[in-house]
Design a protein around this motif. Sequence first.
Motif, PDB file in Angstrom:
ATOM      1  N   SER A  17      -5.576 116.349  20.074  1.00 13.16           N
ATOM      2  CA  SER A  17      -4.288 117.115  19.739  1.00 13.16           C
ATOM      3  C   SER A  17      -4.321 117.737  18.482  1.00 13.16           C
ATOM      4  O   SER A  17      -4.710 117.247  17.443  1.00 13.16           O
ATOM      5  CB  SER A  17      -3.071 116.068  19.984  1.00 13.16           C
ATOM      6  OG  SER A  17      -3.122 115.501  21.519  1.00 13.16           O
ATOM      7  N   LEU A  18      -3.606 118.818  18.338  1.00 16.43           N
ATOM      8  CA  LEU A  18      -3.164 119.371  17.078  1.00 16.43           C
ATOM      9  C   LEU A  18      -1.867 119.775  17.207  1.00 16.43           C
ATOM     10  O   LEU A  18      -1.289 120.281  18.403  1.00 16.43           O
ATOM     11  CB  LEU A  18      -3.836 120.513  16.697  1.00 16.43           C
ATOM     12  CG  LEU A  18      -5.297 120.302  16.048  1.00 16.43           C
ATOM     13  CD1 LEU A  18      -6.089 121.771  15.983  1.00 16.43           C
ATOM     14  CD2 LEU A  18      -5.070 119.575  14.729  1.00 16.43           C
ATOM     15  N   ARG A  19      -1.027 120.176  16.174  1.00 20.77           N
ATOM     16  CA  ARG A  19       0.405 120.561  16.227  1.00 20.77           C
ATOM     17  C   ARG A  19       0.291 121.740  15.013  1.00 20.77           C
ATOM     18  O   ARG A  19       0.316 121.495  13.914  1.00 20.77           O
ATOM     19  CB  ARG A  19       1.507 119.430  15.838  1.00 20.77           C
ATOM     20  CG  ARG A  19       2.674 120.277  16.006  1.00 20.77           C
ATOM     21  CD  ARG A  19       3.934 119.337  15.342  1.00 20.77           C
ATOM     22  NE  ARG A  19       5.201 119.399  15.633  1.00 20.77           N
ATOM     23  CZ  ARG A  19       6.450 119.484  15.014  1.00 20.77           C
ATOM     24  NH1 ARG A  19       6.039 118.961  13.603  1.00 20.77           N
ATOM     25  NH2 ARG A  19       7.376 119.622  15.316  1.00 20.77           N
ATOM     26  N   MET A  83      -0.380 120.857  20.727  1.00 21.14           N
ATOM     27  CA  MET A  83      -1.438 121.168  21.617  1.00 21.14           C
ATOM     28  C   MET A  83      -2.169 119.922  22.038  1.00 21.14           C
ATOM     29  O   MET A  83      -2.714 119.192  21.078  1.00 21.14           O
ATOM     30  CB  MET A  83      -2.604 122.138  21.352  1.00 21.14           C
ATOM     31  CG  MET A  83      -1.784 123.582  20.655  1.00 21.14           C
ATOM     32  SD  MET A  83      -2.870 124.705  19.910  1.00 21.14           S
ATOM     33  CE  MET A  83      -3.627 123.747  18.484  1.00 21.14           C
ATOM     34  N   ASN A  84      -2.191 119.358  23.418  1.00 18.38           N
ATOM     35  CA  ASN A  84      -2.757 118.286  23.543  1.00 18.38           C
ATOM     36  C   ASN A  84      -3.745 118.648  24.671  1.00 18.38           C
ATOM     37  O   ASN A  84      -4.214 119.539  24.989  1.00 18.38           O
ATOM     38  CB  ASN A  84      -1.824 117.524  24.564  1.00 18.38           C
ATOM     39  CG  ASN A  84      -0.481 116.933  23.623  1.00 18.38           C
ATOM     40  OD1 ASN A  84      -0.677 116.884  22.342  1.00 18.38           O
ATOM     41  ND2 ASN A  84       0.805 116.771  24.148  1.00 18.38           N
ATOM     42  N   SER A  85      -4.899 117.338  24.620  1.00 19.53           N
ATOM     43  CA  SER A  85      -5.997 117.606  25.628  1.00 19.53           C
ATOM     44  C   SER A  85      -6.897 118.859  25.419  1.00 19.53           C
ATOM     45  O   SER A  85      -6.998 119.731  26.206  1.00 19.53           O
ATOM     46  CB  SER A  85      -5.533 117.318  27.029  1.00 19.53           C
ATOM     47  OG  SER A  85      -4.826 116.346  27.505  1.00 19.53           O
ATOM     48  N   LEU A  86      -7.101 119.139  24.061  1.00 23.64           N
ATOM     49  CA  LEU A  86      -7.599 120.365  23.873  1.00 23.64           C
ATOM     50  C   LEU A  86      -8.888 120.354  24.383  1.00 23.64           C
ATOM     51  O   LEU A  86      -9.824 119.457  24.559  1.00 23.64           O
ATOM     52  CB  LEU A  86      -7.636 120.498  22.420  1.00 23.64           C
ATOM     53  CG  LEU A  86      -6.356 120.873  21.497  1.00 23.64           C
ATOM     54  CD1 LEU A  86      -6.582 120.642  20.211  1.00 23.64           C
ATOM     55  CD2 LEU A  86      -6.072 122.409  21.659  1.00 23.64           C
ATOM     56  N   LYS A  87      -9.532 121.644  24.619  1.00 22.82           N
ATOM     57  CA  LYS A  87     -10.669 121.867  25.253  1.00 22.82           C
ATOM     58  C   LYS A  87     -11.473 122.734  24.261  1.00 22.82           C
ATOM     59  O   LYS A  87     -10.878 123.536  23.666  1.00 22.82           O
ATOM     60  CB  LYS A  87     -10.496 122.656  26.560  1.00 22.82           C
ATOM     61  CG  LYS A  87      -9.573 121.741  27.556  1.00 22.82           C
ATOM     62  CD  LYS A  87      -9.432 122.586  28.804  1.00 22.82           C
ATOM     63  CE  LYS A  87      -8.637 121.862  29.764  1.00 22.82           C
ATOM     64  NZ  LYS A  87      -8.489 122.674  31.116  1.00 22.82           N
TER      65      LYS A  87
END
Length: 124
Positions: A17-19, A83-87
Amino acid sequence: QVHLVESGGGLVQAGDSLRLSCAASGRTFNSYTMGWFRQAPGKEREFVATIRKNGVSRSYADSVKGRFTISRDNAKNAVYLQMNSLKPEDTAVYYCAASGGLFNLRVPDVYNYWGQGTQVTVSS
């Protein structure tokens, strides 16, 4: 006039995840709809998410729906993108933007002000 500065990007692994944060200058921040867009190398800038002035109405691109959350704090003149579960396909430069318009808010041309962007890289 609104000046926008993004922060929070970085290199992460798939599933992390990122914020992202976007700090806005100016006393009229709460009169703008705010949006996040992204641009990958060799691709056009694409819509990610938008949030209306009141912070209640939000809209997302299908590719990020359920994984990303846009929010704003009008008292702090800030907008965020969790942003969660980044791809790996989320890899791009992410831009914050402000629009004084009411319609077509998924179209970059509707936005009057843009930040300089922050790089997000997701490794597989």
